[in-house]
Design a protein around this motif. Structure first.
Motif, PDB file in Angstrom:
ATOM      1  N   GLN A  34      30.562   7.128  -1.940  1.00 37.26           N
ATOM      2  CA  GLN A  34      31.045   7.622  -0.651  1.00 37.26           C
ATOM      3  C   GLN A  34      30.077   7.221   0.464  1.00 37.26           C
ATOM      4  O   GLN A  34      30.511   6.817   1.539  1.00 37.26           O
ATOM      5  N   ASP A  44      28.142   4.630   0.454  1.00 33.21           N
ATOM      6  CA  ASP A  44      28.324   3.187   0.659  1.00 33.21           C
ATOM      7  C   ASP A  44      29.563   2.910   1.498  1.00 33.21           C
ATOM      8  O   ASP A  44      29.553   2.050   2.380  1.00 33.21           O
ATOM      9  N   ARG A  45      30.646   3.676   1.211  1.00 27.26           N
ATOM     10  CA  ARG A  45      31.875   3.502   2.012  1.00 27.26           C
ATOM     11  C   ARG A  45      31.629   3.890   3.469  1.00 27.26           C
ATOM     12  O   ARG A  45      32.095   3.213   4.393  1.00 27.26           O
ATOM     13  N   ILE A  46      30.893   4.973   3.675  1.00 22.97           N
ATOM     14  CA  ILE A  46      30.602   5.420   5.041  1.00 22.97           C
ATOM     15  C   ILE A  46      29.777   4.382   5.772  1.00 22.97           C
ATOM     16  O   ILE A  46      30.037   4.054   6.939  1.00 22.97           O
ATOM     17  N   ALA A  83      29.609   1.152   5.085  1.00 17.89           N
ATOM     18  CA  ALA A  83      30.461  -0.021   5.331  1.00 17.89           C
ATOM     19  C   ALA A  83      31.408   0.239   6.497  1.00 17.89           C
ATOM     20  O   ALA A  83      31.599  -0.631   7.365  1.00 17.89           O
ATOM     21  N   GLN A  84      31.982   1.435   6.536  1.00 21.75           N
ATOM     22  CA  GLN A  84      32.888   1.778   7.630  1.00 21.75           C
ATOM     23  C   GLN A  84      32.128   1.803   8.959  1.00 21.75           C
ATOM     24  O   GLN A  84      32.637   1.326   9.973  1.00 21.75           O
ATOM     25  N   ALA A  85      30.915   2.343   8.949  1.00 23.10           N
ATOM     26  CA  ALA A  85      30.110   2.383  10.178  1.00 23.10           C
ATOM     27  C   ALA A  85      29.776   0.973  10.641  1.00 23.10           C
ATOM     28  O   ALA A  85      29.823   0.679  11.847  1.00 23.10           O
ATOM     29  N   LYS A  86      29.453   0.085   9.690  1.00 26.01           N
ATOM     30  CA  LYS A  86      29.170  -1.305  10.057  1.00 26.01           C
ATOM     31  C   LYS A  86      30.403  -1.958  10.652  1.00 26.01           C
ATOM     32  O   LYS A  86      30.325  -2.671  11.652  1.00 26.01           O
ATOM     33  N   THR A  87      31.560  -1.705  10.020  1.00 25.58           N
ATOM     34  CA  THR A  87      32.815  -2.272  10.526  1.00 25.58           C
ATOM     35  C   THR A  87      33.111  -1.747  11.925  1.00 25.58           C
ATOM     36  O   THR A  87      33.449  -2.523  12.829  1.00 25.58           O
ATOM     37  N   GLU A  88      32.957  -0.448  12.110  1.00 25.14           N
ATOM     38  CA  GLU A  88      33.205   0.141  13.425  1.00 25.14           C
ATOM     39  C   GLU A  88      32.221  -0.394  14.455  1.00 25.14           C
ATOM     40  O   GLU A  88      32.598  -0.641  15.602  1.00 25.14           O
ATOM     41  N   THR A 137      30.752  -3.324  14.383  1.00 26.22           N
ATOM     42  CA  THR A 137      31.153  -4.706  14.668  1.00 26.22           C
ATOM     43  C   THR A 137      32.351  -4.721  15.609  1.00 26.22           C
ATOM     44  O   THR A 137      32.374  -5.490  16.578  1.00 26.22           O
ATOM     45  N   GLU A 138      33.339  -3.865  15.320  1.00 19.29           N
ATOM     46  CA  GLU A 138      34.523  -3.796  16.188  1.00 19.29           C
ATOM     47  C   GLU A 138      34.132  -3.354  17.594  1.00 19.29           C
ATOM     48  O   GLU A 138      34.631  -3.901  18.587  1.00 19.29           O
TER      49      GLU A 138
END
Length: 185
Positions: A95, A97-99, A101-106, A108-109
């Protein structure tokens, strides 16, 4: 009974029997000790002490066995808890790691959105600057035309004034007044 027979055999081979004199006499200390020992063993057998000792040992063995069983059960429970905690740790790690990854994606966006917004802002500012430049150019061209027209009129006035006589000037003034009065009425 077996025990008594083995004790008698043990004492039969003792050095006391090899001594001189009668063995079966109360003055012989070995004989008295042997009689006392046999009586002591008989009392123990009569009171069932070996059975009680066996029961106590059995109870102790059962207690140890139950403690071992309880220890095994506790160990198994601890291993189950450990496995549960390890699964939970893996789940929490996944979880996290998912958070991340999601934070990195957000992030980047958000970064790309900020770049787009900056590009749009720069484009708007450039357009506004170009509009101001175009407006300034139009104002400058208009001013130059107005100035040129003013200079041309002044030059034409001078040329006409030099070439024209007073009678011709009065005639032009009268024609202008008639034109204006005709258009106004």
């Amino acid at each position: 009974m077996r025990m008594i027979a083995s004790l008698i055999a043990l004492f039969a081979a003792s050095p006391a029997l090899a001594a001189s004199g009668p063995f079966f006499s109360l003055s012989n200390s070995n004989f008295v000790v042997m009689i006392a020992f046999i009586l002591f063993l008989a009392v123990l057998a009569y009171l069932k002490v070996p059975g009680k000792i066996g029961e106590m040992l059995d109870k102790r063995a059962d207690g140890i066995k139950s403690e071992l069983d309880e220890a095994r059960a506790l160990r198994e429970e601890a291993q189950a808890l450990l496995a549960t905690y390890e699964r939970q740790q893996k789940d929490v790690q996944a979880q996290a790691d998912r958070i991340v990854a999601q934070a990195k994606t957000e992030a980047t966006e958000a970064s790309e959105q900020a770049r787009e917004d900056l590009k749009k802002s720069i484009a708007r500012r450039m357009q506004a600057a170009e509009d101001r430049i175009a407006s300034a150019e139009a104002d400058a061209v208009r001013e130059v035309r107005d100035q040129a027209a003013t200079i041309a009129i002044a030059a034409a006035r001078e040329v006409i004034a030099k070439q024209m006589s007073a009678a011709e000037a009065n005639k032009l003034i009268d024609d202008g007044i008639e034109t204006v009065s005709a258009k106004l009425h």
